[in-house]
Scaffold this motif. Structure first.
Motif: not given
Length: 136
Positions: A65-66, A71-72, A133-136
């Protein structure tokens, strides 16, 4: 109680995507294999350490669920290698999928990298984790 755990793990396996470019190294495929081993008898399987089983499930759910990405959140998307997310995914893909696509930018990136082979691989993995992590 094992039946509930089994159903929760099955639901997680159904939701977890399988990446075809990582044949033999995919976390989703590995998760399915481990669940099949741990619950050989299905809902009637006996769990040796229920607390550990629950902890593993909760950890996998947080990954899926990332949780920590949300959260950060990252303030900036930075990279020191200059390669795109697509190029990193291509580098990390299995050799078979590279041959199928008949594309390979690994040589370009590796020649641009001034580190040793091991350091370069680590740098590319680190970059991929930041950009993923950034979703890019």
């Amino acid at each position: 109680m094992a039946a509930t755990r089994y159903r929760r793990f099955l639901k997680l396996c159904e939701e977890w995507p399988v990446e075809e470019t990582k044949r033999g190294r995919d976390l989703g495929a590995f998760l399915r294999q481990r669940v099949a081993q741990a619950f050989r008898e299905g809902e009637s399987s006996q769990i040796a350490d229920p607390a550990n089983c629950d902890q593993m499930y909760e950890s996998l759910v947080r990954i899926h669920t990332n949780f920590y990405k949300n959260k950060y959140p990252r303030l900036k998307d930075t990279s020191f290698t200059g390669v795109t997310v697509e190029e990193c995914k291509l580098i990390l893909a299995t050799a078979a999928s590279l041959l199928e696509k008949n594309e390979c930018c690994y040589a370009q990136i590796h020649s641009a990298c001034v580190f040793t082979r091991c350091s370069c691989s680590f740098a590319l993995l680190w970059f991929l984790s930041l950009t993923a992590a950034s979703g890019n």
